[in-house]
Design an enzyme around this catalytic site. Sequence first.
Site, mmCIF file in Angstrom:
data_model
loop_
_atom_site.group_PDB
_atom_site.id
_atom_site.type_symbol
_atom_site.label_atom_id
_atom_site.label_comp_id
_atom_site.label_asym_id
_atom_site.label_seq_id
_atom_site.Cartn_x
_atom_site.Cartn_y
_atom_site.Cartn_z
ATOM 1 N N HIS A 1 0.853 -1.195 0.000
ATOM 2 C CA HIS A 1 0.000 0.000 0.000
ATOM 3 C C HIS A 1 0.884 1.237 0.000
ATOM 4 O O HIS A 1 1.951 1.250 0.611
ATOM 5 C CB HIS A 1 -0.907 0.030 1.244
ATOM 6 C CG HIS A 1 -2.062 0.956 1.092
ATOM 7 N ND1 HIS A 1 -1.957 2.302 1.334
ATOM 8 C CD2 HIS A 1 -3.332 0.733 0.687
ATOM 9 C CE1 HIS A 1 -3.130 2.876 1.087
ATOM 10 N NE2 HIS A 1 -3.975 1.950 0.695
ATOM 11 N N ASP B 1 -8.013 -5.069 -0.105
ATOM 12 C CA ASP B 1 -8.504 -5.954 -1.176
ATOM 13 C C ASP B 1 -8.154 -7.414 -0.964
ATOM 14 O O ASP B 1 -8.646 -8.279 -1.694
ATOM 15 C CB ASP B 1 -7.911 -5.487 -2.517
ATOM 16 C CG ASP B 1 -8.444 -4.114 -2.898
ATOM 17 O OD1 ASP B 1 -7.628 -3.208 -3.149
ATOM 18 O OD2 ASP B 1 -9.674 -3.951 -2.901
HETATM 19 C C1 SDX Z 1 -6.107 0.220 -3.055
HETATM 20 O O1 SDX Z 1 -4.181 4.686 -2.143
HETATM 21 C C2 SDX Z 1 -5.184 4.110 -1.522
HETATM 22 O O2 SDX Z 1 -5.618 4.523 -0.479
HETATM 23 C C3 SDX Z 1 -5.774 2.905 -2.259
HETATM 24 C C4 SDX Z 1 -6.832 2.088 -1.532
HETATM 25 C C5 SDX Z 1 -8.091 2.910 -1.287
HETATM 26 O O3 SDX Z 1 -8.819 2.585 -0.335
HETATM 27 O O4 SDX Z 1 -8.388 3.803 -2.129
HETATM 28 O O5 SDX Z 1 -6.321 1.643 -0.272
HETATM 29 C C6 SDX Z 1 -7.258 0.869 -2.347
HETATM 30 O O6 SDX Z 1 -5.830 0.557 -4.182
HETATM 31 C C7 SDX Z 1 -5.275 -0.800 -2.303
HETATM 32 C C8 SDX Z 1 -4.076 -1.336 -3.155
HETATM 33 C C9 SDX Z 1 -4.602 -2.424 -4.079
HETATM 34 N N1 SDX Z 1 -3.510 -2.845 -5.054
HETATM 35 C C10 SDX Z 1 -2.925 -4.036 -4.937
HETATM 36 O O7 SDX Z 1 -3.122 -4.853 -4.039
HETATM 37 C C11 SDX Z 1 -1.950 -4.339 -6.087
HETATM 38 C C12 SDX Z 1 -0.641 -4.916 -5.537
HETATM 39 N N2 SDX Z 1 0.063 -3.838 -4.814
HETATM 40 C C13 SDX Z 1 1.024 -3.062 -5.511
HETATM 41 O O8 SDX Z 1 0.927 -2.974 -6.880
HETATM 42 C C14 SDX Z 1 1.550 -1.859 -4.747
HETATM 43 O O9 SDX Z 1 1.821 -2.290 -3.489
HETATM 44 C C15 SDX Z 1 0.702 -0.610 -4.696
HETATM 45 C C16 SDX Z 1 0.304 -0.158 -6.052
HETATM 46 C C17 SDX Z 1 -0.512 -0.830 -3.858
HETATM 47 C C18 SDX Z 1 1.556 0.482 -4.029
HETATM 48 O O10 SDX Z 1 2.609 0.701 -4.856
HETATM 49 P P1 SDX Z 1 3.725 1.832 -4.526
HETATM 50 O O11 SDX Z 1 3.416 2.550 -3.267
HETATM 51 O O12 SDX Z 1 3.925 2.642 -5.773
HETATM 52 O O13 SDX Z 1 4.955 0.977 -4.204
HETATM 53 P P2 SDX Z 1 5.966 0.412 -5.278
HETATM 54 O O14 SDX Z 1 5.200 -0.151 -6.450
HETATM 55 O O15 SDX Z 1 7.003 1.449 -5.532
HETATM 56 O O16 SDX Z 1 6.611 -0.828 -4.481
HETATM 57 C C19 SDX Z 1 7.688 -0.635 -3.564
HETATM 58 C C20 SDX Z 1 8.474 -1.944 -3.626
HETATM 59 C C21 SDX Z 1 8.893 -2.323 -5.034
HETATM 60 O O17 SDX Z 1 10.041 -3.150 -4.919
HETATM 61 P P3 SDX Z 1 11.529 -2.424 -5.102
HETATM 62 O O18 SDX Z 1 11.472 -1.662 -6.416
HETATM 63 O O19 SDX Z 1 11.682 -1.513 -3.908
HETATM 64 O O20 SDX Z 1 12.488 -3.591 -5.104
HETATM 65 O O21 SDX Z 1 7.621 -3.020 -3.165
HETATM 66 C C22 SDX Z 1 7.425 -3.945 -4.227
HETATM 67 C C23 SDX Z 1 7.766 -3.216 -5.510
HETATM 68 O O22 SDX Z 1 8.214 -4.135 -6.508
HETATM 69 N N3 SDX Z 1 6.006 -4.322 -4.189
HETATM 70 C C24 SDX Z 1 5.550 -5.557 -4.371
HETATM 71 C C25 SDX Z 1 4.155 -5.458 -4.198
HETATM 72 N N4 SDX Z 1 3.824 -4.191 -3.929
HETATM 73 C C26 SDX Z 1 4.968 -3.484 -3.931
HETATM 74 N N5 SDX Z 1 6.162 -6.722 -4.671
HETATM 75 C C27 SDX Z 1 5.365 -7.808 -4.786
HETATM 76 N N6 SDX Z 1 4.008 -7.807 -4.629
HETATM 77 C C28 SDX Z 1 3.382 -6.638 -4.336
HETATM 78 N N7 SDX Z 1 2.066 -6.618 -4.185
#
Ligand code: SDX
Length: 429
Positions: free
Chosen positions: A308, A365
Amino acid sequence: MSEIAKIELGGTSYELPVIEGTENEKGIDISKLRGATGGYITIDPGFKNTGSTKSAITYLDGENGILRYRGYPIEQLAEKATFLEVSYLLIYGDLPNSEELTSFTESITNHTLVHEDMKQFFEAYPPKAHPMGVLASMVCSLSTFYPESLDHDRGTEAKDLTIHRLIAKLPTLAAWSYKNAMRHPFMYPKNNLDYCENFLHMMFAMPTSEYQIDPVVVSALNTLLILHADHEQNCSTSTVRIVGSSHANLYASISAGISALWGPLHGGANQAVIEMLEQIANDGGDVDKWVAKAKDKSDSFRLMGFGHRVYKNFDPRATIIKKACDDVLEKLGVDDPMLEIAKKLEKVALEDEYFKERNLYPNVDFYSGIIYKAINIPTEMFTVMFAIGRLPGWIAQWKEMIENNEPIGRPRQIYTGENERGYVSVEKR
Ligand code: SDX
């Protein structure tokens, strides 16, 4: 004495005011930066460090897993309130007294019908049309049936009518998008049912058979809608605000929010989580293999429902939904193998350094789809359920932006393209 931020640029020192919120959050106000520094701007892809507004609606503390709507902890609202009470709270700023709640509920109840001409739009969609695509179109189309809503400068009463129409009609449009996909006859709303009962009736009743209202299902739906009702400046809410900032009508702004929510990185994650769990189950349930894939940078697979932007400890909504999962499935006598896989996945991930280092925890989710499945909501409708829940939050944020006379949203950029060059005729290229 309020704090001042200082920056040095080209040997000159600039002072920027620091603003502080009611929960002691601090922000450096850069609204005068470009003019004061002769053109410098800041840049922050994804706005990870940038605030777009000041808001009094929802407070999140990502480090401590705190979520409050207008100061009320989400745990108390989820346990004690109804979704319409929470909708009123978010939109109008306080919990309604009994007279206000009665009047609000009556207004919503009396606007649940959709113009009969809109039924023709549904019939033009193919059977497999994703309901989010249908819903975004239908909500924007509502503006064509209420042309007076296009007038930005209408008074409070007119704006409230549009707000009540949206809250009332979204469940009807959502249920009809499902009935249309099933090629089942549409079921009309019933004024003797409450908000959640009415939606379930429109989803699952048939002209030949009543839907048996199950209080366990109604209570689970009420809780899920409350948990999704607002979440400060997330992707879809920021979309609603920026579309509304051009003074586009509220139907168009909400339609844009529905489209933004559809993405699997945002609200579409709840559908993606169930599809992921089913993929893992069909692959033999080897959770360790899939956690390894999620960590592998060369693999595009991500653990959907994990991570998140704000919560770096735990998502309080996930905690509440996880508890509700066991309760609802037990009461309904549902034994869903996906729940066991989800719990194993969570356990393995939370013990894994990769996830711990990156503060990746289950988000709202991760478990919500398991409850939706248990109450027979089809997977493709999961994000529609998120939209129904988030609607009052989107409306509250739009209303705050309009009432604060916030300027049209128009970010700057740093240009990295070609420098000036002359046109060359096609023969000489
Ligand atoms: C919602 O913003 C809100 O408030 C949203 C929400 C709401 O109520 O409106 O809470 C609802 O959208 C919840 C999120 C639902 N999405 C998912 O579950 C999809 C999976 N999650 C990710 O795609 C990710 O965690 C996000 C999009 C939620 C957040 O992404 P960020 O903050 O941009 O973080 P990032 O992509 O830069 O990740 C940081 C690191 C990365 O690794 P490094 O580059 O540091 O090595 O964490 C890793 C990412 O690769 N990472 C994951 C991961 N999420 C982040 N690795 C594996 N699986 C994951 N799910």
